[in-house]
Each structure stands twice: as C-alpha cells, then as structure tokens.
Design an enzyme around this catalytic site. Structure first.
Site, PDB file in Angstrom:
ATOM      1  N   LYS A  37       0.857  -1.182   0.000  1.00  0.00           N
ATOM      2  CA  LYS A  37       0.000   0.000   0.000  1.00  0.00           C
ATOM      3  C   LYS A  37       0.890   1.227   0.000  1.00  0.00           C
ATOM      4  O   LYS A  37       1.968   1.220   0.591  1.00  0.00           O
ATOM      5  CB  LYS A  37      -0.865   0.002   1.264  1.00  0.00           C
ATOM      6  CG  LYS A  37      -2.068   0.884   1.163  1.00  0.00           C
ATOM      7  CD  LYS A  37      -3.297   0.084   0.781  1.00  0.00           C
ATOM      8  CE  LYS A  37      -4.537   0.927   0.768  1.00  0.00           C
ATOM      9  NZ  LYS A  37      -5.745   0.102   0.637  1.00  0.00           N
ATOM     10  N   VAL A  55     -17.519   5.344  -0.740  1.00  0.00           N
ATOM     11  CA  VAL A  55     -18.186   4.059  -0.510  1.00  0.00           C
ATOM     12  C   VAL A  55     -19.421   4.243   0.374  1.00  0.00           C
ATOM     13  O   VAL A  55     -20.506   3.741   0.059  1.00  0.00           O
ATOM     14  CB  VAL A  55     -17.225   3.030   0.123  1.00  0.00           C
ATOM     15  CG1 VAL A  55     -17.963   1.720   0.387  1.00  0.00           C
ATOM     16  CG2 VAL A  55     -16.015   2.783  -0.776  1.00  0.00           C
TER      17      VAL A  55
HETATM   18  N1  PHE Z   1      -8.054   0.664  -2.480  1.00  0.00           N
HETATM   19  C1  PHE Z   1      -8.946  -0.455  -2.429  1.00  0.00           C
HETATM   20  C2  PHE Z   1      -8.420  -1.501  -1.453  1.00  0.00           C
HETATM   21  O1  PHE Z   1      -7.483  -1.276  -0.765  1.00  0.00           O
HETATM   22  C3  PHE Z   1      -9.199  -1.066  -3.793  1.00  0.00           C
HETATM   23  C4  PHE Z   1      -8.002  -1.291  -4.642  1.00  0.00           C
HETATM   24  C5  PHE Z   1      -7.288  -2.452  -4.562  1.00  0.00           C
HETATM   25  C6  PHE Z   1      -7.610  -0.345  -5.554  1.00  0.00           C
HETATM   26  C7  PHE Z   1      -6.219  -2.691  -5.366  1.00  0.00           C
HETATM   27  C8  PHE Z   1      -6.540  -0.586  -6.368  1.00  0.00           C
HETATM   28  C9  PHE Z   1      -5.848  -1.743  -6.274  1.00  0.00           C
HETATM   29  O2  PHE Z   1      -8.987  -2.559  -1.304  1.00  0.00           O
END
Ligand code: PHE
Length: 355
Positions: A84, A189
């Site tokens: 992340k 969301v």
């Molecule tokens: N950000 C969201 C998550 O953490 C969805 C996401 C996942 C976006 C992967 C992009 C890539 O679940």
C-alpha cells in the site's frame, strides 16, 4: 539528519519485507510504499493521500494497510502480494502542488520496476489515478486518455452483499427491509452503500466528520443524522464503519449498541484483541478485508473482465462472508480468528509450494 519522531521505531517493528520512503521537498509530503508480503505475487494496493498529523502516522497507516492487502488477497485466493502507498501530506495541497507530487510519485513507481502496482484509495480520485497512468504503467484501472475506474461502487456492492449474509446468519432471513444501519463516513463508498441500503428498504443513520456531507446525503436519501462522536453509541442493527481504520478499540467497543459490525473501512480493529472483544460482547464482526474486497476484486483479478463478470464475482462476497461466519460458529471462535486461520493456511500452502 535524524528521521522524524517515530519513523525509526515503526520501521524496526514492521513485519513486512520493505518500506520505500521519499520525502518530497516541494510539497512537504512523505511518500511511503509499504511492501508487506509477496508470497502470492507482486504487491497490489491502493494509494492513499491525506493530511496526517505527523509523518509517522502516515507510515503507520501504510504498514497496517499493506498488511491488510496481504490478508485481502490471501482471503480471496488472488495472485497478488500485500502493499500500500501513503502520500502523507502536512497540509492540503493546491492543484499544482498536488500534480507535482503525483508526478514525482509516478516516477518513483517506475523506478520500482513493477514490484508494486496501485490504484485508487481514500483521498485519491479517478482523475489522480488517470494522471498517474500517463506517467507510469504500474497503475490498475486506468487506460491512458480515459478516466480511471473507481473501485468504490464495487466495494459498496460487496459490503451490501456481506451485510445481507450477516443478517441471514443472525436472523435466518436476508431481508434488509426494516433493518437499521449506522454508517460512519459518507465518502465514496459510504454514500453509495447508503443509497443501496435505502433501495432495499433499510433505515440508514448517517454521520461524517464533515457534517455538511452527512446532511446533504441524509436529505437526499431520507436518512437520519447522528454526530460523529455519537455514532458508536447509536442503537442499530448494523454499525457500518466506512471511513478510516482502527476505530474499534476497547473504549468504542464498550459503547456499541448494534448486533453486527460490517463496513468498508480497512483495518477497523485497532488490535487483534478487539476482534475478541466484539465476540465476547456478542456482536457479530464481519472481517473487514473479506466484506470490503469488492473494489480489489474489480481492479485486481477481474481488471480486464466485463461488468457482468465483475458484479457476479463481487456478489460472491455474500458466500465468502457466510462461509467465514459458519466456520467461526462451528469452531466456537470469533470471525476474526476464523479468517486469520484461513489466511495463514493459504500463505503457508503457497510458501510450501515455492520451496
Ligand atoms: N483501495 C482499495 C483496497 O485497498 C481497492 C483497490 C485495490 C484499488 C487494489 C486498487 C488496487 O482494497
């Protein structure tokens, strides 16, 4: 030069494999890319951008969210690793500063050469993601020249499916009409979830740190309003955290007057013990990274699939939630413990195949 307070300690205790850090002088922002686990594949996770009180708060978020993505992909059985990115701002950026920061971040992603792929998350917009994709190929959900895909509608749809499964687990019927749901956070969301619930005949109680946002949603959808500080103690069937993480701790859990906790926020539990606390209080906790996986499904394994296939797969979240809740009931353990066991098994089996 010393690192800002707290960074060194956090990096020392990180249980993932690396943290990529860059201080962006021009915007006074810190870029953190937390790479947690690549057992199942290259890391894929959203990019979060928001103001943090300290850089360490941003890094802490990145680390926790990266771990959450490892869990999410493993629970889904998808071939991605956990990672992340957090762009930790010291102040709100003007459009030029924002663009500059994003451009330099995209270059950093390029220099990582594809060990980390990313898409939208809290605080980044489809426009931001589309801009990143004009510089970097490691962006999911954006085709050059077109607005990027927003994961939020899929996430909201998946949360609705998960709430339905939780209600069915508790009440034996999955009818949402008449059920009350308190939603914390009326963002991308939360707002969509609220309107899906209203369409099902549920009663929604809305709150947001930005009161105007909650007010306008309540007016449009016909929901009730509650103060951000009071949402925990609001009597309801389902408490649905749809904002930031770590909001379920000893103090907030003791206030809850709901039967079920089920929402889209990543990392709702402040600590793993909080999953047990909810269980002891007789509150059914639907594990966050199972119920909130809709966006990840759409922008991960189903990135190139059509809309119908995506929707069908997102709706399967109901079955995944039902499976976890049934396993927890059968083993007389908390849903949090049941899903942890499952994730560990998936990762251990994959590691055993690698050696
Ligand atoms: N950000 C969201 C998550 O953490 C969805 C996401 C996942 C976006 C992967 C992009 C890539 O679940």
């Amino acid at each position: 030069m010393a690192l800002p307070a707290g960074l060194e300690e956090l990096i020392r205790v990180f249980d993932g494999w690396a943290i990529v850090t860059r201080y962006d002088v021009l915007s006074d922002a810190w870029i953190f890319v937390a790479l947690h686990d690549d057992t199942l594949g290259p890391a894929l996770g959203g990019t979060r951008m928001k103001v943090y009180e300290t850089p360490a708060e941003g890094l802490r978020d990145a680390m926790r969210l990266a771990r959450g993505m490892t869990n999410k992909w493993a629970a889904l059985g998808a071939g991605y690793g956990g990672g992340k990115a957090v762009l930790a701002l010291s102040h709100e950026l003007d459009p030029e500063e924002r663009k500059g920061l994003l451009a330099r971040y995209a270059q950093l992603l390029n220099s990582l050469g594809g060990i980390f792929h990313t898409g939208q998350d809290l605080g980044t917009t489809p426009e931001d993601i589309s801009f990143l994709s004009s510089i970097s190929p490691h962006i999911h959900g954006a085709i050059s020249g077109q607005p990027a895909q927003d994961p939020s509608p899929y996430t909201a749809r998946g949360v609705l499916a998960g709430i339905r499964a939780a209600i069915a687990h508790v009440d034996g019927t999955d009818v949402l009409s008449g059920i009350s749901v308190a939603i914390q956070g009326i963002g991308n969301v939360g707002r969509r979830l609220a309107s899906l619930l209203v369409a099902e005949g549920a009663r929604v109680i809305l709150c947001d740190v930005d009161r105007h946002r909650a007010e306008s949603a309540a007016r449009e959808l016909g929901g009730e309003l509650v103060d951000a500080a009071e949402v925990f103690a609001t009597p309801c069937d389902v408490f649905s955290p749809c904002a930031v993480g770590a909001i379920l701790n000893e103090a907030t859990i003791s206030q809850l007057k709901c039967r079920i906790v089920a929402g889209s926020a990543n990392n709702m539990l402040a600590t793993p013990e909080d999953g047990e606390r909810l269980h002891e209080r007789g509150i059914l906790y639907v594990p966050d990274y199972v119920i909130n996986a809709g966006g990840a499904i759409a922008l991960g394994p189903l990135l190139h699939a059509g809309e119908d296939a995506r929707i069908a797969r997102v709706d399967e979240i109901a079955g995944a939630v039902a499976g976890i809740l049934a396993a927890a009931r059968q083993h007389n353990e908390s849903p949090a413990a049941a899903v942890r066991r499952r994730v560990q098994r998936v990762l251990e089996e994959a590691r055993a195949r690698h050696v």
